[in-house]
Design a protein around this motif. Structure first.
Motif, PDB file in Angstrom:
ATOM      1  N   MET A 163     -46.975  -2.586   5.636  1.00 27.18           N
ATOM      2  CA  MET A 163     -48.100  -2.905   3.878  1.00 27.18           C
ATOM      3  C   MET A 163     -47.119  -2.707   2.651  1.00 27.18           C
ATOM      4  O   MET A 163     -47.751  -1.872   1.551  1.00 27.18           O
ATOM      5  CB  MET A 163     -48.799  -1.964   4.093  1.00 27.18           C
ATOM      6  N   ALA A 164     -45.930  -2.702   2.786  1.00 29.00           N
ATOM      7  CA  ALA A 164     -44.947  -2.664   1.781  1.00 29.00           C
ATOM      8  C   ALA A 164     -44.914  -3.583   0.238  1.00 29.00           C
ATOM      9  O   ALA A 164     -44.212  -3.837  -0.219  1.00 29.00           O
ATOM     10  CB  ALA A 164     -44.097  -2.220   2.178  1.00 29.00           C
ATOM     11  N   ASP A 165     -45.164  -4.798   0.560  1.00 20.88           N
ATOM     12  CA  ASP A 165     -44.918  -6.399   0.265  1.00 20.88           C
ATOM     13  C   ASP A 165     -45.383  -5.843  -0.826  1.00 20.88           C
ATOM     14  O   ASP A 165     -46.258  -5.338  -1.627  1.00 20.88           O
ATOM     15  CB  ASP A 165     -46.039  -7.491   1.055  1.00 20.88           C
ATOM     16  N   ASP A 166     -44.361  -6.362  -2.134  1.00 19.51           N
ATOM     17  CA  ASP A 166     -44.561  -6.579  -3.877  1.00 19.51           C
ATOM     18  C   ASP A 166     -44.390  -7.588  -4.145  1.00 19.51           C
ATOM     19  O   ASP A 166     -44.090  -7.537  -5.728  1.00 19.51           O
ATOM     20  CB  ASP A 166     -44.044  -5.480  -4.103  1.00 19.51           C
ATOM     21  N   ARG A 221     -54.478  -4.109  -7.950  1.00 18.27           N
ATOM     22  CA  ARG A 221     -54.534  -2.971  -7.731  1.00 18.27           C
ATOM     23  C   ARG A 221     -54.959  -3.305  -5.961  1.00 18.27           C
ATOM     24  O   ARG A 221     -55.603  -2.066  -5.456  1.00 18.27           O
ATOM     25  CB  ARG A 221     -55.236  -2.072  -8.161  1.00 18.27           C
ATOM     26  N   VAL A 222     -55.178  -4.766  -5.265  1.00 21.72           N
ATOM     27  CA  VAL A 222     -55.866  -4.671  -4.216  1.00 21.72           C
ATOM     28  C   VAL A 222     -54.320  -3.731  -2.717  1.00 21.72           C
ATOM     29  O   VAL A 222     -53.729  -4.120  -3.227  1.00 21.72           O
ATOM     30  CB  VAL A 222     -55.520  -6.362  -3.929  1.00 21.72           C
ATOM     31  N   THR A 223     -54.969  -3.879  -1.801  1.00 25.49           N
ATOM     32  CA  THR A 223     -54.210  -3.692  -0.068  1.00 25.49           C
ATOM     33  C   THR A 223     -53.078  -4.949  -0.329  1.00 25.49           C
ATOM     34  O   THR A 223     -53.936  -6.402  -0.444  1.00 25.49           O
ATOM     35  CB  THR A 223     -55.353  -3.214   0.478  1.00 25.49           C
ATOM     36  N   PRO A 224     -52.199  -4.798  -0.390  1.00 28.94           N
ATOM     37  CA  PRO A 224     -51.397  -5.927  -0.090  1.00 28.94           C
ATOM     38  C   PRO A 224     -51.409  -6.987   0.855  1.00 28.94           C
ATOM     39  O   PRO A 224     -51.934  -6.720   2.587  1.00 28.94           O
ATOM     40  CB  PRO A 224     -49.832  -5.570  -0.234  1.00 28.94           C
ATOM     41  N   PRO A 225     -52.238  -8.624   0.736  1.00 33.51           N
ATOM     42  CA  PRO A 225     -52.618  -9.097   1.726  1.00 33.51           C
ATOM     43  C   PRO A 225     -52.420  -9.997   2.270  1.00 33.51           C
ATOM     44  O   PRO A 225     -52.042 -10.468   3.345  1.00 33.51           O
ATOM     45  CB  PRO A 225     -53.904  -9.973   1.018  1.00 33.51           C
ATOM     46  N   HIS A 279     -51.802   2.664  -0.468  1.00 34.78           N
ATOM     47  CA  HIS A 279     -51.120   1.899  -1.202  1.00 34.78           C
ATOM     48  C   HIS A 279     -49.512   2.389  -1.224  1.00 34.78           C
ATOM     49  O   HIS A 279     -48.847   3.747  -1.671  1.00 34.78           O
ATOM     50  CB  HIS A 279     -51.729   1.812  -2.556  1.00 34.78           C
ATOM     51  N   VAL A 280     -48.866   1.828  -0.392  1.00 31.99           N
ATOM     52  CA  VAL A 280     -47.521   2.914  -0.187  1.00 31.99           C
ATOM     53  C   VAL A 280     -46.056   1.824  -1.295  1.00 31.99           C
ATOM     54  O   VAL A 280     -45.939   0.145  -1.068  1.00 31.99           O
ATOM     55  CB  VAL A 280     -47.135   2.698   1.197  1.00 31.99           C
ATOM     56  N   THR A 281     -45.559   2.377  -1.599  1.00 30.82           N
ATOM     57  CA  THR A 281     -44.154   1.505  -1.888  1.00 30.82           C
ATOM     58  C   THR A 281     -43.066   1.226  -1.123  1.00 30.82           C
ATOM     59  O   THR A 281     -42.752   2.324  -0.484  1.00 30.82           O
ATOM     60  CB  THR A 281     -43.942   1.867  -3.850  1.00 30.82           C
ATOM     61  N   LEU A 282     -41.813   0.640  -1.486  1.00 27.31           N
ATOM     62  CA  LEU A 282     -41.067   0.923  -0.245  1.00 27.31           C
ATOM     63  C   LEU A 282     -39.744   0.368  -1.324  1.00 27.31           C
ATOM     64  O   LEU A 282     -39.420   0.178  -2.555  1.00 27.31           O
ATOM     65  CB  LEU A 282     -40.701  -0.330   0.454  1.00 27.31           C
ATOM     66  N   SER A 283     -38.766   2.404  -1.114  1.00 28.23           N
ATOM     67  CA  SER A 283     -37.006   2.397  -1.508  1.00 28.23           C
ATOM     68  C   SER A 283     -36.220   2.256  -0.449  1.00 28.23           C
ATOM     69  O   SER A 283     -36.027   1.925   0.212  1.00 28.23           O
ATOM     70  CB  SER A 283     -37.660   3.185  -1.877  1.00 28.23           C
TER      71      SER A 283
END
Length: 394
Positions: A94-97, A109-113, A186-190
């Motif tokens: 769920m980290a797709d951006d 600000r949706v959950t990544p679909p 809601h997460v982000t990847l580093s």
């Protein structure tokens, strides 16, 4: 004393006989999105559809399999498993951006679909059904969004629940299995590269100029500890007879699932075996130059040491001490510019097996698209792994 070929292992490194070449199905060429107002992303739907009607055989549904991943790789394992008639679920990163998903995350600000959509499409009962085809369509005139992404986002708002949005889409597509987000947060990847640079964001990390070394998730509060796993995803993993990692982007599709607290613990508690399907080549940059052994070591660095039972790798050659390292052989299909193959050598295979996993070497590369797994070859390999796991298919 000269080294001998590996023959006394629980599973020798098998040399493919090439007998499947005549059965390989080639995907219909797709026009680029920019050429058409309505288009779909490249896929090998025809190849997987041609595997036959085993997916309608009820006799293998007692075998439960879970695919962990995302992107374009997880749908390949999903379709191959469904073609064997086993009960199949997916746990999705769920980290797709990037792309359409990134725009929707930023503006609504949706959950990544995006990755959920791809796995739902792979689960669809009839890939040629008009609704399934429309679900995958991308609109070049509307910021390149896909209908599936828009539907999931709109349903999330209408239902006030992302899992309910997924459930509605599963019913619309007559999905043959369930798709679970690894987390609803809601997460982000580093990421940190091999040369020490830090990259923020999945879309940036996957196009790194240098191979990645480590990745981590952050919640909106900036803490990994605040991220909660999605309980149905945890249950599906715990109850699985076979957990399949990949194929797909190692650091940005597979490992992000493992970074959600509780997911690796669920894999450790699972009654099933764990298979890692190693990628064929690096397309984007995140694993540039990494060997198959280094792919596995990356999984180990992110909590999977001691948990992988089998590793599926591509090799057109028998892995022998005197064999060249190039697993694609002399007749390898031409690689697109900027694409690097994933190497496997006899010595690396021995080292992998000493660390725990049994190496299953097969000819897996699609002859027309060298970065894709061939559907028939992947199905055959998964069938073989299930036999090793004592999960005989009927």
């Amino acid at each position: 004393m000269p080294k001998k070929p590996l023959s006394g292992l629980s599973l020798p490194f098998a040399r493919p006989d090439g007998s499947d070449q005549a059965h390989r199905h080639r995907p219909t060429p797709q026009k680029h999105v920019a050429d058409r107002p309505f288009a779909t992303d490249p896929s090998n739907t025809q190849g997987f559809t041609a595997l036959g009607a085993a997916g309608h055989d009820q006799r293998n549904q007692h075998i439960r399999c879970v695919v962990i991943g995302g992107g374009t790789g997880a749908p390949m394992s999903i379709r191959a498993l469904l073609s064997l008639g086993v009960t199949t679920s997916a746990v999705v990163a769920m980290a797709d951006d990037g792309g359409s998903t990134g725009l929707m995350r930023q503006e609504a600000r949706v959950t990544p679909p995006g990755d959920i959509r791809k796995c739902l499409a792979a689960m669809a009962a009839d890939p040629e059904d008009p609704l399934t085809r429309a679900f995958k369509m991308r609109f070049s005139f509307a910021l390149n969004h896909t209908l599936g992404n828009l539907m999931l986002a709109a349903l999330e708002d209408a239902c006030n629940s992302f899992p309910e949005a997924i459930d509605v889409c599963e019913r619309l597509l007559s999905a043959r299995g369930h798709v679970y987000p690894s987390t609803l947060d809601h997460v982000t990847l580093s990421a940190r590269t091999a040369d020490g640079a830090v990259l923020d964001g999945q879309a940036i990390a996957c196009h790194s100029q240098t191979a990645l070394d480590r990745v981590w998730l952050k919640s909106e509060q900036g803490l990994q500890e605040a991220i909660a796993p999605y309980a149905p995803a945890v249950r599906a993993i715990e109850e699985a007879d076979l957990v399949v990692l990949g194929p797909g982007s190692l650091f940005t599709s597979i490992i992000p699932n493992l970074l959600v607290p509780g997911i690796v613990d669920a894999i450790a508690r699972s009654r099933g075996k764990v298979l890692f399907v190693c990628g064929l080549a690096d397309v984007q940059g995140e694993t540039s130059g990494l060997s198959a052994k280094e792919h596995l070591e990356a999984l180990y660095r992110h909590g999977m040491e001691g948990l992988v039972d089998y590793m599926l790798v591509h090799s057109d050659r028998e892995l022998r001490p005197d064999a060249p390292q190039d697993p694609f052989g002399e007749a390898a299909p031409e690689q697109p510019q900027g694409v690097s193959r994933v190497r496997i050598s006899y010595e690396d295979a021995v080292a992998i097996q000493k660390s725990g996993p049994v190496v299953v070497a097969r000819s897996l590369c699609d002859s027309r698209r060298p970065t894709w797994h061939d559907p028939q070859a992947l199905q055959d390999a998964l069938r073989g792994v299930m036999t090793l796991c004592r999960l005989p298919l009927r």
